[in-house]
Design a protein around this motif. Structure first.
Motif, PDB file in Angstrom:
ATOM      1  N   GLY A  84       0.792  -1.225   0.000  1.00  0.00           N
ATOM      2  CA  GLY A  84       0.000   0.000   0.000  1.00  0.00           C
ATOM      3  C   GLY A  84       0.826   1.278   0.000  1.00  0.00           C
ATOM      4  O   GLY A  84       0.391   2.299   0.512  1.00  0.00           O
ATOM      5  N   VAL A  85       2.014   1.220  -0.590  1.00  0.00           N
ATOM      6  CA  VAL A  85       2.875   2.398  -0.664  1.00  0.00           C
ATOM      7  C   VAL A  85       2.597   3.139  -1.970  1.00  0.00           C
ATOM      8  O   VAL A  85       2.643   2.534  -3.042  1.00  0.00           O
ATOM      9  CB  VAL A  85       4.372   1.982  -0.602  1.00  0.00           C
ATOM     10  N   ASP A  86       2.304   4.412  -1.862  1.00  0.00           N
ATOM     11  CA  ASP A  86       2.162   5.260  -3.045  1.00  0.00           C
ATOM     12  C   ASP A  86       3.578   5.586  -3.489  1.00  0.00           C
ATOM     13  O   ASP A  86       4.208   6.522  -2.986  1.00  0.00           O
ATOM     14  CB  ASP A  86       1.370   6.519  -2.700  1.00  0.00           C
ATOM     15  N   LEU A  87       4.098   4.782  -4.386  1.00  0.00           N
ATOM     16  CA  LEU A  87       5.502   4.864  -4.774  1.00  0.00           C
ATOM     17  C   LEU A  87       5.839   6.199  -5.437  1.00  0.00           C
ATOM     18  O   LEU A  87       6.909   6.763  -5.198  1.00  0.00           O
ATOM     19  CB  LEU A  87       5.858   3.696  -5.692  1.00  0.00           C
ATOM     20  N   GLU A  88       4.932   6.708  -6.243  1.00  0.00           N
ATOM     21  CA  GLU A  88       5.194   7.987  -6.903  1.00  0.00           C
ATOM     22  C   GLU A  88       5.353   9.093  -5.864  1.00  0.00           C
ATOM     23  O   GLU A  88       6.307   9.887  -5.921  1.00  0.00           O
ATOM     24  CB  GLU A  88       4.073   8.317  -7.888  1.00  0.00           C
ATOM     25  N   ALA A  89       4.449   9.145  -4.896  1.00  0.00           N
ATOM     26  CA  ALA A  89       4.537  10.163  -3.844  1.00  0.00           C
ATOM     27  C   ALA A  89       5.768   9.938  -2.974  1.00  0.00           C
ATOM     28  O   ALA A  89       6.459  10.899  -2.615  1.00  0.00           O
ATOM     29  CB  ALA A  89       3.272  10.151  -2.990  1.00  0.00           C
ATOM     30  N   ALA A  90       6.059   8.692  -2.644  1.00  0.00           N
ATOM     31  CA  ALA A  90       7.231   8.385  -1.822  1.00  0.00           C
ATOM     32  C   ALA A  90       8.515   8.777  -2.542  1.00  0.00           C
ATOM     33  O   ALA A  90       9.451   9.303  -1.930  1.00  0.00           O
ATOM     34  CB  ALA A  90       7.249   6.906  -1.454  1.00  0.00           C
ATOM     35  N   PHE A  91       8.569   8.537  -3.857  1.00  0.00           N
ATOM     36  CA  PHE A  91       9.748   8.910  -4.641  1.00  0.00           C
ATOM     37  C   PHE A  91       9.936  10.422  -4.625  1.00  0.00           C
ATOM     38  O   PHE A  91      11.040  10.921  -4.375  1.00  0.00           O
ATOM     39  CB  PHE A  91       9.620   8.395  -6.072  1.00  0.00           C
ATOM     40  N   ASP A  92       8.862  11.159  -4.907  1.00  0.00           N
ATOM     41  CA  ASP A  92       8.942  12.628  -4.902  1.00  0.00           C
ATOM     42  C   ASP A  92       9.408  13.148  -3.543  1.00  0.00           C
ATOM     43  O   ASP A  92      10.289  14.011  -3.464  1.00  0.00           O
ATOM     44  CB  ASP A  92       7.590  13.258  -5.259  1.00  0.00           C
ATOM     45  N   ARG A  93       8.828  12.612  -2.485  1.00  0.00           N
ATOM     46  CA  ARG A  93       9.174  13.040  -1.131  1.00  0.00           C
ATOM     47  C   ARG A  93      10.639  12.717  -0.821  1.00  0.00           C
ATOM     48  O   ARG A  93      11.381  13.555  -0.312  1.00  0.00           O
ATOM     49  CB  ARG A  93       8.235  12.342  -0.144  1.00  0.00           C
ATOM     50  N   THR A  94      11.073  11.515  -1.180  1.00  0.00           N
ATOM     51  CA  THR A  94      12.446  11.102  -0.904  1.00  0.00           C
ATOM     52  C   THR A  94      13.448  11.928  -1.695  1.00  0.00           C
ATOM     53  O   THR A  94      14.495  12.330  -1.166  1.00  0.00           O
ATOM     54  CB  THR A  94      12.620   9.601  -1.194  1.00  0.00           C
ATOM     55  N   MET A  95      13.155  12.211  -2.965  1.00  0.00           N
ATOM     56  CA  MET A  95      14.069  13.030  -3.761  1.00  0.00           C
ATOM     57  C   MET A  95      14.164  14.438  -3.190  1.00  0.00           C
ATOM     58  O   MET A  95      15.249  15.040  -3.162  1.00  0.00           O
ATOM     59  CB  MET A  95      13.630  13.077  -5.228  1.00  0.00           C
ATOM     60  N   ALA A  96      13.044  14.976  -2.708  1.00  0.00           N
ATOM     61  CA  ALA A  96      13.065  16.306  -2.082  1.00  0.00           C
ATOM     62  C   ALA A  96      13.909  16.277  -0.810  1.00  0.00           C
ATOM     63  O   ALA A  96      14.707  17.193  -0.556  1.00  0.00           O
ATOM     64  CB  ALA A  96      11.647  16.781  -1.778  1.00  0.00           C
ATOM     65  N   GLU A  97      13.746  15.221  -0.007  1.00  0.00           N
ATOM     66  CA  GLU A  97      14.544  15.100   1.222  1.00  0.00           C
ATOM     67  C   GLU A  97      16.029  14.972   0.905  1.00  0.00           C
ATOM     68  O   GLU A  97      16.866  15.611   1.545  1.00  0.00           O
ATOM     69  CB  GLU A  97      14.084  13.882   2.024  1.00  0.00           C
ATOM     70  N   LEU A  98      16.370  14.143  -0.080  1.00  0.00           N
ATOM     71  CA  LEU A  98      17.768  13.976  -0.456  1.00  0.00           C
ATOM     72  C   LEU A  98      18.340  15.272  -1.029  1.00  0.00           C
ATOM     73  O   LEU A  98      19.482  15.646  -0.734  1.00  0.00           O
ATOM     74  CB  LEU A  98      17.929  12.833  -1.453  1.00  0.00           C
ATOM     75  N   GLY A  99      17.549  15.961  -1.857  1.00  0.00           N
ATOM     76  CA  GLY A  99      17.987  17.237  -2.413  1.00  0.00           C
ATOM     77  C   GLY A  99      18.250  18.260  -1.319  1.00  0.00           C
ATOM     78  O   GLY A  99      19.253  18.980  -1.359  1.00  0.00           O
TER      79      GLY A  99
END
Length: 115
Positions: A84-99
Motif C-alpha cells: 500500500g505504498v504510493d511509490l510515486e509520492a514516496a519517490f517525490d518526497r524522498t528526492m526532495a529530502e535527499l535534495g
C-alpha cells in the motif's frame, strides 16, 4: 508513459503471475516470496553490472541489462502495491529530502529539478 500507467501494467502482470502460481501451486506467492523473487532479480542485475565492467561479458549485455532493470522496477512496483505504498509520492518526497540534505552540504541546488 505516465507512472500511473506503469503501475497499472505492473498490477496486470502481477495478476497474471498470481493466476499462474495458483494453477501451478494451488496458491499465489506470498509477500515474502515476492521479495525473494526480487532478490533473485537483483542478483541477476549484479551479474550484468559485472558484465558492463568486463568481468562477465555476454553478447546481448545491453539488452539483458535493460530487461533486468525493468524486471527490478516491476518487482519494486509490485512490492509497493502489496504494502500500500504510493511509490510515486514516496519517490517525490524522498528526492526532495535527499535534495535538501545535499543542499545543506552545498553539493546541489536546493531544488534538484533546477540546472
Amino acid at each position: 508513459m505516465e507512472f500511473r500507467e506503469m503501475q497499472e501494467k505492473a498490477r496486470a502482470v502481477r495478476g497474471a503471475y498470481a493466476a499462474r502460481e495458483t494453477a501451478r501451486y494451488g496458491r499465489r506467492w506470498n509477500d515474502e516470496e515476492l521479495m525473494l523473487g526480487f532478490l533473485g532479480d537483483v542478483g541477476d542485475l549484479a551479474k550484468l553490472v559485472q558484465g558492463k565492467a568486463g568481468v562477465r561479458p555476454r553478447e546481448d549485455l545491453d539488452q539483458a541489462l535493460a530487461h533486468e532493470l525493468a524486471d527490478c522496477l516491476w518487482s519494486v512496483m509490485s512490492l509497493a502495491d502489496t504494502y500500500g505504498v504510493d511509490l510515486e509520492a514516496a519517490f517525490d518526497r524522498t528526492m526532495a529530502e535527499l535534495g535538501a540534505h545535499l543542499a545543506r552540504d552545498g553539493a546541489v541546488p536546493s531544488n534538484p529539478e533546477s540546472p
